[in-house]
Design a protein around this motif. Structure first.
Motif, mmCIF file in Angstrom:
data_model
loop_
_atom_site.group_PDB
_atom_site.id
_atom_site.type_symbol
_atom_site.label_atom_id
_atom_site.label_comp_id
_atom_site.label_asym_id
_atom_site.label_seq_id
_atom_site.Cartn_x
_atom_site.Cartn_y
_atom_site.Cartn_z
ATOM 1 N N THR A 18 36.081 38.668 62.259
ATOM 2 C CA THR A 18 35.552 37.821 61.194
ATOM 3 C C THR A 18 36.670 37.230 60.338
ATOM 4 O O THR A 18 37.746 37.828 60.212
ATOM 5 N N CYS A 19 36.414 36.050 59.779
ATOM 6 C CA CYS A 19 37.353 35.528 58.795
ATOM 7 C C CYS A 19 37.238 36.392 57.542
ATOM 8 O O CYS A 19 36.231 37.079 57.351
ATOM 9 N N GLY A 20 38.234 36.415 56.719
ATOM 10 C CA GLY A 20 38.218 37.241 55.511
ATOM 11 C C GLY A 20 39.073 38.479 55.671
ATOM 12 O O GLY A 20 39.618 38.756 56.744
ATOM 13 N N ARG A 21 39.204 39.236 54.601
ATOM 14 C CA ARG A 21 40.002 40.461 54.620
ATOM 15 C C ARG A 21 39.107 41.649 54.909
ATOM 16 O O ARG A 21 38.094 41.836 54.250
ATOM 17 N N ARG A 49 26.234 30.597 54.897
ATOM 18 C CA ARG A 49 27.287 30.880 53.923
ATOM 19 C C ARG A 49 26.710 31.407 52.614
ATOM 20 O O ARG A 49 25.511 31.357 52.398
ATOM 21 N N ASN A 101 39.643 41.543 61.350
ATOM 22 C CA ASN A 101 39.686 40.110 61.058
ATOM 23 C C ASN A 101 39.918 39.328 62.349
ATOM 24 O O ASN A 101 40.333 39.879 63.364
ATOM 25 N N SER A 144 36.898 40.480 50.902
ATOM 26 C CA SER A 144 36.625 39.172 50.311
ATOM 27 C C SER A 144 36.736 38.137 51.418
ATOM 28 O O SER A 144 37.435 38.341 52.401
ATOM 29 N N SER A 145 36.004 37.053 51.283
ATOM 30 C CA SER A 145 36.140 35.952 52.222
ATOM 31 C C SER A 145 35.818 34.643 51.524
ATOM 32 O O SER A 145 34.655 34.329 51.274
ATOM 33 N N ALA A 204 33.986 30.234 59.608
ATOM 34 C CA ALA A 204 33.461 29.604 58.395
ATOM 35 C C ALA A 204 32.314 28.644 58.694
ATOM 36 O O ALA A 204 31.407 28.490 57.880
ATOM 37 N N VAL A 256 34.064 43.956 54.462
ATOM 38 C CA VAL A 256 34.819 42.725 54.234
ATOM 39 C C VAL A 256 35.132 42.678 52.739
ATOM 40 O O VAL A 256 34.226 42.607 51.908
ATOM 41 N N LEU A 265 33.714 32.377 53.750
ATOM 42 C CA LEU A 265 32.271 32.640 53.841
ATOM 43 C C LEU A 265 31.580 32.492 52.490
ATOM 44 O O LEU A 265 30.358 32.614 52.394
#
Ligand SMILES: [Zn+2]
Length: 321
Positions: free
Chosen positions: A72-75, A41, A113, A85-86, A17, A83, A89
């Protein structure tokens, strides 16, 4: 299932993030060169450009770069590796991250992820090396888990397996942004710890001065104060550890893993957290498996997702060949 021998180099990228770390990885998960930037972002196009630039810089003069791996962060959609959704981010729409990056870099790109990446990294080259059943717990602002069973990452029917942060621990617990209440994350995540530490601070605690000065206490402040001997901070760490221990007991009873690897931002605090969790696990030994036997600290530390991204690409290349 272990990774086959491979020759080429892999660029690994850890998208968080606040920052993006990229590294040139050997086929054995050693990071040879690295670059770190702040995360752009909100705007997916800027992030794609930034990551493509990092890959180009690391791959310059390196003809043996064969793939790019991302944690990565997020789904992440397990099929097309977009991705979905995040929140971290600032993305509210799905972003076709793999397709966009393959077009920009001309290299095969593999995405998972960050917690799944951490689990694969620890399994290949870290605290889970040589072990085929493990749970990697990423405890940071939020809490997630990567589950490796029989040497393979377990994703579940829709790719959502491992959402241990939303395991309900307290029936009457506080509401969680997910819509349920009493989730592990709102009781033991870094964000929750900071919030607990910022209210009802006893005047004799070092955290009182921090709350007064900064307006809020962070999880890092709590761990620093606990290490310096602050009794209130130590109570807060013990409380976090008690909740994590309950989650670990539940997970261990479901999966019976050989290792539970404690990683993530809150685990980068020396042995403080893992020691407190091990102690708390001692209150829950009445069942089939003693969680203390499985619990270990991360071996890859802050690099778990970065090294794991290299493992994500290795697994992706193998699945294709
Ligand atoms: Zn929840």
């Amino acid at each position: 299932v272990s990774l086959l021998p491979a020759r080429g180099l892999i660029v690994g990228v850890d998208i968080g993030a606040t920052k993006i770390a990229a590294g040139l990885g050997t086929p054995h998960g050693r990071i040879q060169a690295r670059l770190v930037i702040s995360t752009p972002r909100e705007d997916p196009d800027r992030l794609v450009t930034a990551v493509a630039d990092l890959v180009a810089e690391l791959a310059r003069g390196q003809p043996r770069v064969t793939a790019v791996g991302l944690g990565t962060c997020g789904r992440v959609d397990p099929v097309d590796q977009s991705v979905m959704s995040s929140i971290a981010l600032g993305w509210s729409r799905p972003v076709a991250l793999r397709a966009l990056l393959e077009a920009r870099t001309g290299l095969p790109v593999f995405i998972d992820n960050d917690v799944n990446a951490g689990a694969l990294g620890e399994h290949a080259w870290g605290a889970g090396h040589g072990v085929d059943d493990l749970i990697y717990l990423g405890v940071g602002t939020g809490i997630g888990a990567g589950i490796v069973l029989g040497g393979r990452l377990y994703r579940g029917a829709t790719g959502a397996a491992g959402e241990i942060g939303h395991m309900v621990i307290d029936l009457d617990g506080p509401p969680c942004p997910c819509g349920n209440r009493g989730c592990l994350e709102v009781l033991a995540g870094g964000k929750a710890l900071g919030a607990f530490a910022s209210t009802d601070v006893p005047g004799d605690s070092a955290l009182a001065a921090i709350a007064l000065g900064q307006g809020a206490v962070s999880a890092r402040d709590v761990f620093e104060a606990a290490r310096a001997g602050d009794a209130h901070a130590q109570r807060l760490v013990r409380r976090t550890a008690e909740y994590l221990a309950v989650a670990i007991v539940n997970v261990v009873n479901v999966f019976d893993p050989q290792r539970v690897i404690l990683g993530g931002g809150l685990a980068q605090t020396g042995d403080l957290l893992v020691t407190a969790v091990r102690e708390a696990l001692g209150h829950w030994t009445g069942c089939f498996v003693d969680g203390r036997k499985a619990l270990v600290s991360t071996a890859l530390g802050q690099d778990a997702a970065l090294v794991g991204a290299v493992a994500v690409a290795r697994h992706g290349l193998e699945a294709r060949s």
